[in-house]
Structure formats: structure tokens, C-alpha cells
Write a protein that holds these residues in place. Structure first.
Motif, PDB file in Angstrom:
ATOM      1  N   CYS A  22       0.867  -1.172   0.000  1.00 46.45           N
ATOM      2  CA  CYS A  22       0.000   0.000   0.000  1.00 46.45           C
ATOM      3  C   CYS A  22       0.906   1.226   0.000  1.00 46.45           C
ATOM      4  N   ALA A  23       0.980   1.900  -1.134  1.00 47.79           N
ATOM      5  CA  ALA A  23       1.823   3.076  -1.265  1.00 47.79           C
ATOM      6  C   ALA A  23       1.005   4.329  -0.965  1.00 47.79           C
ATOM      7  N   ALA A  24       1.556   5.177  -0.114  1.00 47.95           N
ATOM      8  CA  ALA A  24       0.849   6.386   0.311  1.00 47.95           C
ATOM      9  C   ALA A  24       1.545   7.632  -0.215  1.00 47.95           C
ATOM     10  N   SER A  25       0.759   8.626  -0.512  1.00 46.53           N
ATOM     11  CA  SER A  25       1.301   9.935  -0.900  1.00 46.53           C
ATOM     12  C   SER A  25       0.404  11.008  -0.302  1.00 46.53           C
ATOM     13  N   GLY A  26       0.942  12.195  -0.217  1.00 43.46           N
ATOM     14  CA  GLY A  26       0.168  13.274   0.361  1.00 43.46           C
ATOM     15  C   GLY A  26       0.758  13.682   1.695  1.00 43.46           C
ATOM     16  N   ARG A  27      -0.058  13.692   2.718  1.00 43.64           N
ATOM     17  CA  ARG A  27       0.383  14.129   4.030  1.00 43.64           C
ATOM     18  C   ARG A  27       1.289  13.091   4.679  1.00 43.64           C
ATOM     19  N   THR A  28       1.879  13.411   5.793  1.00 44.33           N
ATOM     20  CA  THR A  28       2.896  12.599   6.446  1.00 44.33           C
ATOM     21  C   THR A  28       2.373  11.214   6.763  1.00 44.33           C
ATOM     22  N   PHE A  29       2.935  10.241   6.078  1.00 47.41           N
ATOM     23  CA  PHE A  29       2.496   8.855   6.217  1.00 47.41           C
ATOM     24  C   PHE A  29       2.648   8.378   7.651  1.00 47.41           C
ATOM     25  N   SER A  30       3.755   8.721   8.281  1.00 44.74           N
ATOM     26  CA  SER A  30       4.032   8.211   9.622  1.00 44.74           C
ATOM     27  C   SER A  30       3.032   8.697  10.665  1.00 44.74           C
ATOM     28  N   ALA A  31       2.277   9.728  10.351  1.00 47.40           N
ATOM     29  CA  ALA A  31       1.309  10.273  11.300  1.00 47.40           C
ATOM     30  C   ALA A  31       0.030   9.447  11.363  1.00 47.40           C
ATOM     31  N   TYR A  32      -0.115   8.489  10.474  1.00 46.69           N
ATOM     32  CA  TYR A  32      -1.357   7.736  10.369  1.00 46.69           C
ATOM     33  C   TYR A  32      -1.201   6.299  10.850  1.00 46.69           C
ATOM     34  N   HIS A  33      -2.207   5.867  11.584  1.00 42.45           N
ATOM     35  CA  HIS A  33      -2.352   4.432  11.798  1.00 42.45           C
ATOM     36  C   HIS A  33      -2.853   3.843  10.485  1.00 42.45           C
ATOM     37  N   MET A  34      -2.397   2.650  10.173  1.00 37.68           N
ATOM     38  CA  MET A  34      -2.754   2.039   8.903  1.00 37.68           C
ATOM     39  C   MET A  34      -3.416   0.680   9.122  1.00 37.68           C
ATOM     40  N   GLY A  35      -4.320   0.356   8.219  1.00 37.81           N
ATOM     41  CA  GLY A  35      -5.029  -0.912   8.364  1.00 37.81           C
ATOM     42  C   GLY A  35      -5.304  -1.577   7.024  1.00 37.81           C
ATOM     43  N   TRP A  36      -5.589  -2.859   7.101  1.00 30.12           N
ATOM     44  CA  TRP A  36      -6.037  -3.651   5.943  1.00 30.12           C
ATOM     45  C   TRP A  36      -7.433  -4.196   6.238  1.00 30.12           C
ATOM     46  N   PHE A  37      -8.282  -4.099   5.247  1.00 28.96           N
ATOM     47  CA  PHE A  37      -9.613  -4.676   5.288  1.00 28.96           C
ATOM     48  C   PHE A  37      -9.806  -5.502   4.027  1.00 28.96           C
ATOM     49  N   ARG A  38     -10.844  -6.324   4.023  1.00 27.65           N
ATOM     50  CA  ARG A  38     -11.165  -7.080   2.822  1.00 27.65           C
ATOM     51  C   ARG A  38     -12.671  -7.206   2.688  1.00 27.65           C
ATOM     52  N   GLN A  39     -13.101  -7.401   1.454  1.00 26.27           N
ATOM     53  CA  GLN A  39     -14.524  -7.554   1.188  1.00 26.27           C
ATOM     54  C   GLN A  39     -14.733  -8.600   0.116  1.00 26.27           C
ATOM     55  N   ALA A  40     -15.449  -9.647   0.489  1.00 26.21           N
ATOM     56  CA  ALA A  40     -15.795 -10.702  -0.447  1.00 26.21           C
ATOM     57  C   ALA A  40     -17.163 -10.391  -1.046  1.00 26.21           C
ATOM     58  N   PRO A  41     -17.474 -10.949  -2.220  1.00 23.71           N
ATOM     59  CA  PRO A  41     -18.765 -10.681  -2.854  1.00 23.71           C
ATOM     60  C   PRO A  41     -19.939 -11.021  -1.930  1.00 23.71           C
ATOM     61  N   GLY A  42     -20.852 -10.092  -1.794  1.00 23.28           N
ATOM     62  CA  GLY A  42     -22.029 -10.318  -0.970  1.00 23.28           C
ATOM     63  C   GLY A  42     -21.810 -10.197   0.517  1.00 23.28           C
ATOM     64  N   LYS A  43     -20.611  -9.822   0.915  1.00 23.88           N
ATOM     65  CA  LYS A  43     -20.303  -9.709   2.348  1.00 23.88           C
ATOM     66  C   LYS A  43     -19.890  -8.288   2.682  1.00 23.88           C
ATOM     67  N   GLU A  44     -19.956  -7.984   3.978  1.00 22.08           N
ATOM     68  CA  GLU A  44     -19.513  -6.673   4.431  1.00 22.08           C
ATOM     69  C   GLU A  44     -17.991  -6.610   4.474  1.00 22.08           C
TER      70      GLU A  44
END
Length: 123
Positions: A22-44
Motif C-alpha cells: 500500500c503506497a501512500a502519498s500526500g500528508r505525512t504517512f508516519s502520522a497515520y495508523h494504517m489498516g487492511w480490510f477485505r470484502q468478499a462478494p455479498g459480504k460486508e
């Protein structure tokens, strides 16, 4: 503003591995907590992993198989996925959370999202 771009998805056989970036650009990357999510078809959309204050947290379904990490010098977060299962098939999204304290498992806690990358695990 933070722009996020995922890469590294693809088709893999069960038991195989993939590494998402996950490549980030813009504001200071280190200032953000980062997360991964996933979504399968028909699911939240569901929480996968997060890295915040140097600590990592995982969904029970991926614990011991997935590893989240970040390289602030490269403005990039990673998700190493091992021992993949067909039930891991989904679109994977990275997200950024600029708040100090939040419910890391709730997608609403994250302000910025990438466009997603497809991971397909065949049996």
C-alpha cells in the motif's frame, strides 16, 4: 489528504503466499495508523490487520498466517499473506486513520481508502 494505492494482488493456489503493498502519498504517512480490510462478494467489509504505535493487531481468521508491516521511509505498508485459503478470496483495501484513539476494527474509523486489489485463492 492521503492517497493510497494497493498492489500485489493476484491468483494463487491454496497454501501459497502473496505480499500486498500500500503506497501512500500526500500528508505525512508516519502520522497515520494504517489498516487492511477485505470484502468478499455479498459480504460486508471486514477488518484484517492494523499497525499503530508500532503494535500490530489481527483478525482471528488471519492470525498466525498474515503479517502487517510498514516502512515509513518508503511511505508503504505491507501485508504478507501465507498459507492462503480459498476463504481469503476478496478485494483487499488499505486504509489510513489519523485519529489518536479509535476502534481499529471498524471501517468507519478510517478516513482514507485505496481502490482495492483482488486476491483470489483457488482450491
Amino acid at each position: 489528504q492521503v492517497q493510497l494505492v494497493e498492489s500485489g494482488g493476484g491468483l494463487v493456489q491454496a497454501g501459497g503466499s502473496l505480499r500486498l503493498s500500500c503506497a501512500a502519498s500526500g500528508r505525512t504517512f508516519s502520522a497515520y495508523h494504517m489498516g487492511w480490510f477485505r470484502q468478499a462478494p455479498g459480504k460486508e467489509r471486514e477488518f484484517v490487520a492494523t499497525i499503530r504505535w508500532g503494535s500490530t493487531y489481527y483478525a482471528e481468521s488471519v492470525k498466525g498466517r498474515f503479517t502487517v508491516s510498514r516502512d515509513n521511509a518508503k511511505n508503504t505498508m505491507y501485508l504478507q499473506m501465507n498459507s492462503l485459503k480459498p476463504e481469503d478470496t476478496a478485494v483487499y483495501y488499505c486504509a489510513a486513520d489519523g485519529r489518536t484513539y479509535s476502534d481499529y476494527g471498524d471501517p468507519r474509523s478510517y478516513e482514507y481508502w485505496g481502490q482495492g486489489t483482488q486476491v483470489t485463492v483457488s482450491s
